[in-house]
Design a protein around this motif. Structure first.
Motif, PDB file in Angstrom:
ATOM      1  N   TYR A 121       0.823  -1.214   0.000  1.00  0.00           N
ATOM      2  CA  TYR A 121       0.000   0.000   0.000  1.00  0.00           C
ATOM      3  C   TYR A 121       0.857   1.264   0.000  1.00  0.00           C
ATOM      4  O   TYR A 121       0.521   2.258  -0.662  1.00  0.00           O
ATOM      5  CB  TYR A 121      -0.946  -0.001   1.197  1.00  0.00           C
ATOM      6  N   GLU A 130      -3.515   8.897  -5.075  1.00  0.00           N
ATOM      7  CA  GLU A 130      -4.936   8.595  -4.900  1.00  0.00           C
ATOM      8  C   GLU A 130      -5.758   9.447  -5.863  1.00  0.00           C
ATOM      9  O   GLU A 130      -5.571  10.652  -5.941  1.00  0.00           O
ATOM     10  CB  GLU A 130      -5.376   8.884  -3.471  1.00  0.00           C
ATOM     11  N   LYS A 330      -4.269   3.342   4.888  1.00  0.00           N
ATOM     12  CA  LYS A 330      -5.009   2.476   3.966  1.00  0.00           C
ATOM     13  C   LYS A 330      -5.043   1.040   4.497  1.00  0.00           C
ATOM     14  O   LYS A 330      -6.082   0.361   4.437  1.00  0.00           O
ATOM     15  CB  LYS A 330      -4.344   2.520   2.594  1.00  0.00           C
ATOM     16  N   LYS A 333      -7.415   0.868   7.517  1.00  0.00           N
ATOM     17  CA  LYS A 333      -8.798   0.952   7.055  1.00  0.00           C
ATOM     18  C   LYS A 333      -9.241  -0.380   6.455  1.00  0.00           C
ATOM     19  O   LYS A 333     -10.362  -0.846   6.686  1.00  0.00           O
ATOM     20  CB  LYS A 333      -8.927   2.072   6.021  1.00  0.00           C
ATOM     21  N   THR A 334      -8.368  -0.995   5.690  1.00  0.00           N
ATOM     22  CA  THR A 334      -8.667  -2.294   5.077  1.00  0.00           C
ATOM     23  C   THR A 334      -8.918  -3.347   6.153  1.00  0.00           C
ATOM     24  O   THR A 334      -9.879  -4.124   6.066  1.00  0.00           O
ATOM     25  CB  THR A 334      -7.502  -2.740   4.177  1.00  0.00           C
ATOM     26  N   ASN A 377      -3.075  -3.838  -5.609  1.00  0.00           N
ATOM     27  CA  ASN A 377      -4.105  -3.439  -4.653  1.00  0.00           C
ATOM     28  C   ASN A 377      -4.812  -4.666  -4.083  1.00  0.00           C
ATOM     29  O   ASN A 377      -5.023  -4.777  -2.870  1.00  0.00           O
ATOM     30  CB  ASN A 377      -5.133  -2.526  -5.342  1.00  0.00           C
TER      31      ASN A 377
END
Length: 448
Positions: A121, A130, A330, A333-334, A377
């Motif tokens: 990430y 982004e 990120k 959050k994932t 990703n």
């Protein structure tokens, strides 16, 4: 060909994650002078596609692509080597090592998965930055596309402010937020309203099928893609790419406003105003008895919408130093989103268990055409998911071994080998049942 591209990406990603996960066990085992008998990509029941012994370790590739493993001497694992465990402990065996060393060996795979996910990430943030549609840019709210969104209490024009008290930053985060959340807040006609997400929202979402389309979209202009054969307006002056901005003198900005206007003029000849490039033109058209123009509706990309002045897209580029916290955020959050989804799955009333998928579901998330950004990703997501799943306190997983080792470190009492054998069998049965259920869901959805 598309299936082959998806399958190739899936196998490549899975192989990479498995090898690095097992390497996370292998390296500390070697550092602590623990013998590793096997290092395998995939499972080798009865035979191997490839194997080669180097030192004390046999390296190989099995024929069952359901995972991989390292067989560590003196450890009760999926090999269920009870004969070895019946012999006196040897200095090179796992069971002879101090508890803290065994704990590090067991946590090594999970550690690698989390570090790998975070690293990918970070590099993605550095390489691509982004690009997204900020939710704040939807000043006229969302376009409700489906009765499921209506059932959840949404209407076209609503501005979705927060989900579970957390401000929505990206438009694309809304649907996932509704899946994971319990309540949300909207602004409607200047009034802020709190709403509850229906308990069966996920169940209804799964029942729609993955090809049913989005339940919410940004509000689009009325773009004409073409004139249908047999259309009442086949010989009119309408052209492909025309944008309808007015119907019989009544201005419209979005496609969702058009139907209400057209319904007023069923079976009538009217005039509409279209934007054609830089020109504004009046066009005479007929409206059918169903309030239609007989035209195809064009879809626009976010970039097209930005060019037309409807939305401003965010394009954030990061230096390497800036990419580190962005990649960490990120990853976090994932992980938290994944945990929220698991909680929903274990609550039968949500119906989220119907969305549980196996290898077909995982493979299907890869794109039809190879994209380095998409591949990495998805690999980062799968790495974090694999790390968390292996931490679950199920005996056949790393988390189960960690629990037993922590118990030993706290109490000073080591669980007996027989207990560990039985626990391993129970854990293995649970995993097989979960595997069968998840892949059974995939097969059911295919036939459905």
């Amino acid at each position: 060909m598309e299936i082959l591209i998806k399958a190739s990406q899936f196998i490549l990603s899975l192989s990479l994650l498995i090898v690095l996960h097992e390497l996370g066990h292998f390296i500390p085992a070697k550092l602590f002078k623990t013998r590793v008998e096997k290092f395998y990509l995939f499972f080798d029941y009865k035979f191997s596609i490839f194997k080669k012994k180097i030192g004390d370790t046999v390296y190989g590739i099995g024929w069952i692509p359901l995972g991989g493993y390292v067989k560590i001497s003196g450890m009760i694992d999926e090999s269920m080597d009870t004969e070895q465990m019946a012999l006196p402990p040897q200095p090179w065996e796992f069971r002879s090592k101090p508890a803290w060393q065994r704990l590090i060996i067991m946590l090594g795979g999970v550690f690698v998965n989390f570090v790998l996910g975070i690293f990918i990430y970070i590099m993605l943030m550095y390489a691509y930055g982004e690009k997204f549609l900020p939710n704040d840019n939807l000043t006229d709210g969302v376009w409700v596309q489906d009765s499921l969104a209506t059932k959840a209490g949404l209407e076209t024009g609503d501005k979705i402010l927060t989900i579970d008290g957390e401000k929505i930053r990206r438009f694309n985060d809304i649907t996932l937020g509704l899946i994971n959340g319990n309540n949300y807040q909207i602004e409607r006609n200047g009034e802020v309203i709190d709403k509850e997400i229906p308990i069966d929202f996920i169940s209804d979402l799964v029942d729609r099928g993955k090809d049913a389309g989005a339940i919410l979209l940004p509000r689009y202009p009325f773009v004409i893609a073409g004139i249908s054969e047999g259309s009442v307006n086949l010989n009119s002056d309408l052209k492909s790419k025309d944008i309808v901005v007015s119907i019989n003198g009544n201005a419209i900005k979005y496609f969702d406003q058009a139907q209400a206007e057209l319904d007023k003029y069923k079976n009538q000849d009217i005039s509409i105003t279209v934007k054609r490039g830089t020109e504004i033109k009046e066009v005479a058209v007929k409206v059918t008895d169903k309030g239609k123009l007989g035209v195809g509706i064009g879809q626009l990309s976010f970039k097209d919408l930005e060019k037309l002045g409807y939305y401003n897209l965010a394009d954030i580029q990061y230096s390497f130093a800036e990419a580190i916290p962005a990649g960490w955020n990120k990853s976090w959050k994932t992980l938290t989103n994944y945990i929220k989804q698991l909680k929903k799955i274990f609550n039968p009333s949500t119906g989220a268990y119907k969305g549980l998928g196996g290898f077909i579901s995982i493979g299907s998330i890869f794109p039809d055409e190879f994209s380095a950004e998409s591949f990495w990703n998805i690999t980062a997501f799968l790495s974090i998911m694999l790390g968390f799943m292996n931490l679950l306190p199920i005996p056949a997983l790393d988390g189960g071994h960690v629990v037993f080792t922590l118990w030993e470190m706290i109490t000073g009492k080591k669980p007996g080998d027989k207990f560990l054998e039985y626990a391993q069998v129970v854990g293995f049965i649970l995993l097989v049942a979960l595997l069968l259920f998840a892949n059974g869901n995939d097969i059911f959805r295919l036939f459905k």
